[in-house]
Design a protein around this motif. Structure first.
Motif, PDB file in Angstrom:
ATOM      1  N   THR A 157      72.805  66.762 108.816  1.00 57.06           N
ATOM      2  CA  THR A 157      72.671  65.389 109.246  1.00 57.06           C
ATOM      3  C   THR A 157      71.118  65.158 109.001  1.00 57.06           C
ATOM      4  O   THR A 157      70.504  65.868 109.247  1.00 57.06           O
ATOM      5  N   ALA A 158      71.576  63.468 108.244  1.00 57.36           N
ATOM      6  CA  ALA A 158      70.476  63.043 108.218  1.00 57.36           C
ATOM      7  C   ALA A 158      69.674  62.648 109.735  1.00 57.36           C
ATOM      8  O   ALA A 158      69.313  63.198 109.721  1.00 57.36           O
ATOM      9  N   LEU A 214      69.081  53.609 107.870  1.00 61.37           N
ATOM     10  CA  LEU A 214      70.478  53.673 108.172  1.00 61.37           C
ATOM     11  C   LEU A 214      70.936  54.418 109.428  1.00 61.37           C
ATOM     12  O   LEU A 214      71.971  55.604 108.966  1.00 61.37           O
ATOM     13  N   PHE A 224      74.049  56.094 108.897  1.00 63.09           N
ATOM     14  CA  PHE A 224      74.656  57.334 108.054  1.00 63.09           C
ATOM     15  C   PHE A 224      74.098  58.100 109.205  1.00 63.09           C
ATOM     16  O   PHE A 224      73.608  59.574 108.096  1.00 63.09           O
ATOM     17  N   ARG A 265      75.186  61.357 107.834  1.00 68.74           N
ATOM     18  CA  ARG A 265      75.748  62.223 106.490  1.00 68.74           C
ATOM     19  C   ARG A 265      75.206  63.524 106.209  1.00 68.74           C
ATOM     20  O   ARG A 265      73.746  63.565 106.666  1.00 68.74           O
ATOM     21  N   GLN A 295      75.565  63.683 100.389  1.00 65.46           N
ATOM     22  CA  GLN A 295      76.466  62.359 100.690  1.00 65.46           C
ATOM     23  C   GLN A 295      75.825  60.939 100.733  1.00 65.46           C
ATOM     24  O   GLN A 295      76.289  59.671 101.422  1.00 65.46           O
ATOM     25  N   LEU A 296      74.336  61.032 100.750  1.00 66.56           N
ATOM     26  CA  LEU A 296      73.908  60.017 100.156  1.00 66.56           C
ATOM     27  C   LEU A 296      73.169  59.956  99.026  1.00 66.56           C
ATOM     28  O   LEU A 296      72.950  60.253  98.511  1.00 66.56           O
ATOM     29  N   SER A 297      72.401  58.537  98.585  1.00 70.88           N
ATOM     30  CA  SER A 297      72.108  57.716  97.459  1.00 70.88           C
ATOM     31  C   SER A 297      70.240  58.781  97.597  1.00 70.88           C
ATOM     32  O   SER A 297      69.860  58.591  98.668  1.00 70.88           O
ATOM     33  N   GLN A 326      68.776  56.635  99.763  1.00 75.52           N
ATOM     34  CA  GLN A 326      68.714  56.965 101.090  1.00 75.52           C
ATOM     35  C   GLN A 326      68.210  57.715 101.473  1.00 75.52           C
ATOM     36  O   GLN A 326      67.715  58.806 102.754  1.00 75.52           O
ATOM     37  N   ARG A 327      68.527  59.139 100.816  1.00 69.92           N
ATOM     38  CA  ARG A 327      67.598  60.738 101.131  1.00 69.92           C
ATOM     39  C   ARG A 327      65.821  59.937 101.294  1.00 69.92           C
ATOM     40  O   ARG A 327      65.643  61.083 102.052  1.00 69.92           O
ATOM     41  N   VAL A 352      65.135  58.954 104.458  1.00 70.79           N
ATOM     42  CA  VAL A 352      65.379  60.009 105.649  1.00 70.79           C
ATOM     43  C   VAL A 352      63.826  60.657 105.820  1.00 70.79           C
ATOM     44  O   VAL A 352      63.804  61.066 106.966  1.00 70.79           O
ATOM     45  N   GLY A 378      71.052  52.210  97.962  1.00 71.52           N
ATOM     46  CA  GLY A 378      72.388  52.968  97.855  1.00 71.52           C
ATOM     47  C   GLY A 378      73.376  52.198  98.139  1.00 71.52           C
ATOM     48  O   GLY A 378      74.705  52.667  99.044  1.00 71.52           O
TER      49      GLY A 378
END
Ligand SMILES: Nc1ncnc2c1ncn2[C@@H]1O[C@H](COP(=O)(O)OP(=O)(O)OP(=O)(O)O)[C@@H](O)[C@H]1O
Ligand SMILES: Nc1ncnc2c1ncn2[C@@H]1O[C@H](COP(=O)(O)OP(=O)(O)OP(=O)(O)O)[C@@H](O)[C@H]1O
Ligand SMILES: [Mg+2]
Ligand SMILES: [Mg+2]
Lengths: 320, 282, 264, 264, 282
Positions: free
Chosen positions: B111-112, B143, B146, B149, B153-155, B158-159, B162, E62
């Motif tokens: 997960t993140a 985030l 999040f 996630r 499952q992230l945009s 967002q990735r 992270v 996001g």
């Protein structure tokens, strides 16, 4: 009282294909409870074939084997001292038969030239037997092709499909094939008559054998086992087919009690009555091997080391 | 490059004799392409980054920026030249460096939150502590909600964030960042830029920052270097950014000096990019 | 593309019914004078079912089942564990892998049936020689897949993890292992079956108990019904183990996106 | 991490020498009164080598080798082709796959040795019953891997290809197939060995020629030297086939990045 | 949205009654996250794109831009609402659309050239023709000499450009582009932008263009729509760009109207981004 003297009451015994009629005395000894009576606790291990049970004996995973007498001779060439103590089958019990469709073309062993002959496995006793017969009939060993067809249903399948012209096999396959009306018997070593024709005398088949070292270290155990088998042979000598059928597991009946009894009857004579192997039978067995395997020098074999009759003698003394 | 060595550091002031955090001396990098001549991506070129210095690299696409970062990270062995980290020749991986890759590099099976926490855990931090710090960092990059996630499952943006948290949480002494703010909107970019600058100001990290946004490069850096179009790319421009620190990454764009620098750098850069296209340009 | 579990079960049962129907038909209704599936070789489904029930009711089966289960599970566990361990080890030591590569392939090609006497020599007649046979099948399947799985790790993810400063051990836990998991499970699905095959063949070649022993006994006396009953129990058996593997798989692979193409 | 081919060969030979040395030692020098590798079960390397040479010199081996080669190649080709085809098919038809899933696993768990009579009944004693046995091993290994390989296709690449308007057939050629290739080859390396095992076991159970027949015959008369010579030829054999597979693999997988971790 | 419907098209002039190329009506998109409540990424929202219209979507990272594109492409089925393409409800994939994904989506087993050529080949073009056209397109995106490279041998920006060529070579009627110029330098961006505009002008494609570069959005588009921060993101702003066509993507930035639009949109966007961070903002 006797149990106290037995060095190794917990025994493992190997056999290659227990349901075969060839090993009927073993099954009977077990079912009649003779092992228990003698204070023995025998675990019977069934192997994929006689060769595998012998290997298990030499490897040390079984103590005793019911197998072919021929093994004790062959093992001498491998520097393994294996000795039989009692004979269970005095005739090989091997039958050579031809497919019905070919019966009018193959009337003697000599006619097998150029044919496909099914045997249980290459190198097995059924294979050696036909080779022996062919040699005696003046043919060379590669005058026919030998096809390993295995022990059970695959042998029947091979015959049914016409893949083989002749077969050298044992019961119950032979009885089944006869029952299905697929074959005509050419040579039958289940009977005294047939065996005499081939060998001019007895030719020991199934025996109980041990490693020599085991015999030396556990004479009482060996004696007890010999007693059991002697007792079984005596029982078998007098038993009716009915009685025999009643004393083997129902599954052995080939799905049909009558068929089984017929098979037992056919093999009847091949079981030893006294457990003994005499000089002549030994020689006959040796010649069977050396004719087919020229690499074995008959002179190098000491037949007296293949069979130890002392236990049988005591068993007989006790039995009477 | 010499220029850089002579100038006093913009942030703190390490001894003049101190070795640079990153020293790439005459490094050349080639790629073997089966059945074709060796592709000489980077021609012998040099770049020094002092302790506490923030250097941006700009250059036309495909010139060799990522390649240079890979060499600094120890992931690529240069065909020639030397890579030294704090004066010591680099052998194997660069353990002092944190590297934010251009591509997605999160572990898809974590997960993140775990992706960030693992960066601490491998250093021996207790799991509970690592998770707490990781959560903190996720909050910093926006985030906080999040954490549980998985990457898929992230945009895209967002990735990337992270990944940013994953690198920064460890507090490495050298930061290698390859277009870290690429998939972020302008506003988030500024927030992240400020975050990075604050962190950098705290403990005098050396930063090598690849970006396509020249404004961003100027706003953040002590120096902006320009790479020529490849193959055989070299560093062909080295512009000290003499804007006062600390900077507000938004306000600084109103400074006239900013615009002058921008024009200077842009002119050189533009000429370089056109070369990439040659007659191919549509 | 999703299907309701109830409907799925229904369809599965339908397949079984059709197959059994065909079997019954082939065994009892002659086509052009011959039976498609002669009873002598195939028995009939009804008889087989009766025998299965009888085996369970009489209780004789339990001892054999238990022995075979033990062997299978041991073969599966040991074989997969060894396959995973050595697969990883080789994948991480390319020189070692290159040196041993031909030998691994050679050993994989040896017919296990021939090796049986050697296993018996070393391990005796108990369950261990059968376990060894199973292991010798399972090991290679898992080994090759794990080896490949490790090599397929995404280079970027790996580089990232290494830059974080992961030790070899940490890389294993956090990168190689999870990344190779789907390869591993793919091989486990095959090897569950092979573990059982190994155990049964081992028993077939020499034993005093176990499902393989039962089948061997039945075969020797043309008791096809017994053979098929044994095989049926075997097969039912492997489904249970495989179900366990699938459950573990689903738990361990929660992180993956829906299988491609599922959504549209 | 790269190693010079000459050095690699040297190391490989070293391994062989050590193994053979150990074998010779175990077979001829008693340790504490017993032999580690009793000659009765293991023969000696020298004897085995002599026998191999003799088999080739006398020329008897060629016929058997040829038959076994034919069977192995056929089993391998048919088994892999079927595994690939059905693996792909199932992967693309999730409902079909779900319905047949338990049956595939059941069949995979059936001991082939027991099925031999049925193969013989249907296919006779010629090469086809052996091929069938080999196929029944190869198929499942390839099948499970291809099935998994297709499901592992990158969702983005797949979505992109579908957006281009690829038909199912085009997707197969351009996406599923190349993507599943490394899975497939991993399974092929295992299955080369199993194809041979299948052929040999088939011959072992009933045949008139082939390496398995030779080995079985040698076993019947306790000629371990013959057994090991046969196995040695077998193993040498599989290396050649595997070498072919690896060559094809390297050609088809040129596009992939260097294996992870190779560069640093 | 109504605004958009009432305005005459900026490029050519299709009949007022013609159905829009893309019509998203009240679509809502949710993601199932095991063990958690449904994540409502996009709240019911609507967007129409007419034939020949170039619409940019901007929004905080996001928020749901890629999700919206996926729905238009038919890769995601919305939880509610309708997607219509040229008036027909969308079932399955959108065959009229070409989609440039945010992530790398090249086939790793094909060279750059083959990756482009395959897009034509599957439509039945002869291989020789396909290769010739593909080479042409590679040249247009500045990669003429990289045709025989596999994707992993290309830089991030190079891969993106191959992807661009792959989508454009087919000449789809609807273009969905998710940050197509993200990893490109400013200069290359403008060249690519011009390329795209020329193409668009030729045959009145409908374009849905996601970008984080507001200047780019304004320079290229007929309309810029703003999405609110997620979850339950909606379209909250719709700005017609009334700058004259044809435009020079570089010069237009000097236009005062450009700056006015920029400020308007930026103000609304900024407010939106800050929401993403809430109190999380550092
Ligand atoms: N593995 C490789 N094999 C061959 N060539 C490569 C490889 N990796 C990169 N290159 C080439 O090296 C050059 C530099 O690549 P690099 O990734 O460093 O570019 P970059 O400056 O990061 O570009 P971008 O801004 O697009 O990310 C490019 O021309 C690329 O094609
Ligand atoms: N498969 C998924 N499962 C769960 N949530 C998802 C999934 N895909 C996207 N999301 C969520 O939906 C929201 C919108 O994602 P989307 O990718 O559309 O964002 P975006 O606007 O494209 O962002 P960016 O600019 O960062 O690419 C995000 O909050 C993301 O976390
Ligand atoms: Mg790059
Ligand atoms: Mg996105």
């Amino acid at each position: 009282a006797q149990a106290a003297e037995i060095e190794k009451p917990n025994l493992t015994l190997g056999v290659g294909g227990k349901p075969l009629l060839y090993y009927l005395p073993l099954t009977l000894a077990e079912k009649l409870g003779y092992f228990k009576d003698a204070g023995l606790n025998v675990e019977i291990n069934d192997f994929g074939g006689g060769a595998k049970s012998l290997q298990a004996l030499i490897g040390g995973s079984v103590d005793a084997v019911t197998g072919a007498y021929e093994h004790t001779i062959r093992m001498q060439t491998k520097k393994q001292d294996i000795r039989a103590v009692i004979d269970l089958g005095r005739y090989p019990g091997i039958v050579v038969a031809v497919r019905k469709a070919e019966a009018d073309k193959i009337k003697t062993v000599a006619d097998l030239k150029g044919k496909n002959i099914g045997v249980t496995a290459p190198g097995s006793s059924t294979h050696i037997m036909v080779q022996y017969l062919l040699t005696k009939a003046g043919l060379k060993q590669d005058d026919a092709s030998f096809i390993g067809v295995g022990g059970g249903a695959s042998a029947v399948a091979a015959m049914q499909k016409g893949e083989i012209d002749a077969i050298s096999h044992l019961d119950p396959v032979i009885s089944k094939l006869e029952d299905l009306g697929l074959i005509n018997v050419l040579v039958d070593t289940r009977t005294t008559e047939g065996t005499e024709k081939v060998f001019g005398g007895q030719n020991p088949a199934a025996v109980l054998y041990f490693k020599e070292s085991f015999i030396k270290e556990n004479p009482n155990t060996v004696q007890a086992l010999t007693n059991v088998f002697y007792k079984t042979l005596k029982w078998l000598e007098k038993a009716t087919p009915e009685q025999i059928a009643a004393n083997v597991p129902e599954e052995y009946w080939l799905g049909d009690k009558n068929l089984y009894m017929k098979a037992v009857e056919a093999s009847r004579q091949s079981y030893s009555t006294d457990g003994n192997i005499d000089e002549a039978s030994m020689k006959s067995a040796l010649s069977l091997i050396t004719t087919t395997d020229p690499s074995i020098d008959p002179a190098s074999i000491d037949l007296s080391k293949t069979f130890d009759g002392s236990f049988l003698a005591k068993a007989k003394a006790k039995g009477q | 490059m010499q220029t850089a060595m002579l100038r006093p550091p913009a942030g703190g002031a390490p001894g003049v004799g101190a070795p640079p955090a990153v020293a790439l001396d005459d490094i050349a990098i080639s790629f073997a392409i089966p059945g074709r001549p060796l592709f000489k991506a980077v021609a012998p070129t040099s770049l020094h980054v002092r302790e506490g210095e923030f250097v941006s690299i700009v250059g036309p696409t495909g010139c060799g920026k990522s390649t240079l970062l890979n060499a600094t990270a120890g992931l690529l062995r240069p065909a020639g030249g030397r890579v030294s980290i704090f004066g010591a020749p680099l052998a194997g991986l660069n353990a002092q460096a944190g590297y934010l890759f251009q591509q997605d590099a999160l572990m898809p099976w974590k997960t993140a939150l775990d992706n960030v926490a693992i960066a601490l855990e491998i250093g021996g931090t207790r799991r509970a502590d690592a998770l707490a710090q990781a959560q903190d960092w996720l909050k910093k990059v926006g985030l906080a909600r999040f954490g549980d996630r998985y990457p898929h499952q992230l945009s895209g943006g967002q990735r990337k964030r992270v990944g940013l948290a994953q690198v920064l949480v460890r507090g490495p002494k050298i930061l290698l960042m390859d277009e870290p703010f690429g998939p972020l909107d302008a506003q988030t970019r500024q927030i992240m830029g400020t975050l990075l600058l604050n962190l950098w100001a705290q403990d005098r990290k050396a930063v090598l920052f690849v970006t396509h946004d020249l404004e961003e490069a100027i706003a953040l850096s002590d120096r902006v270097v320009i790479m020529s179009a490849g193959p055989e790319a070299r560093i062909i421009g080295d512009f000290p950014i003499d804007l006062a620190r600390p900077r507000d990454t938004a306000d600084i764009r109103l400074d006239p000096r900013f615009h002058e620098l921008y024009r200077q750098i842009w002119n050189q850069l533009k000429a370089e990019v056109v070369k990439t296209y040659g007659e191919d340009a549509p | 593309m999703k299907i309701h579990p109830g409907r799925l079960l229904l369809l599965q049962i339908l397949v079984a019914v059709v197959a059994i129907g065909f079997w019954q038909f082939g065994a009892t209704v002659p086509v052009g004078g011959t039976y498609l599936l002669p009873e002598f070789f195939f028995s009939t489904p009804l008889d087989v079912m009766k025998r299965v029930v009888q085996l369970f009711v009489s209780g004789t089966i339990w001892k054999h089942l238990w022995i075979t289960l033990t062997e299978t599970v041991l073969a599966f566990v040991i074989g997969s564990a060894a396959g995973v361990a050595i697969g990883f080890w080789f994948a991480r030591k390319p020189i070692l892998a290159a040196v041993f590569d031909p030998y691994v392939k050679m050993v994989n090609a040896l017919p296990r049936v021939v090796l049986a006497p050697i296993f018996m020599l070393w391990l005796g007649l108990g369950i261990w020689s059968k376990v060894a046979l199973g292991v010798s099948l399972v090991f290679f399947i898992v080994f090759f897949n794990v080896y490949q799985g490790v090599k397929e790790v995404s280079p970027v993810v790996l580089a990232n993890a290494r830059m974080m400063g992961m030790s070899e051990h940490q890389l294993f836990r956090n990168v190689y292992w999870p990344s190779a998991l789907s390869w591993m499970f793919s091989s486990l699905h095959t090897s569950v079956g092979f573990a059982l095959v190994g155990a049964v063949v081992g028993e077939y070649l020499g034993a005093s108990a176990g499902l393989g022993y039962l089948i061997h006994q039945a075969e020797g006396v043309f008791d096809v019904t017994g053979v098929f009953a044994g095989m049926f129990i075997l097969a039912a058996f492997v489904l249970i183990i495989d179900w366990g593997v699938t459950r573990i798989e689903n738990r361990l692979l929660v992180w993956r996106p829906q299988p491609a193409g599922e959504q549209a």
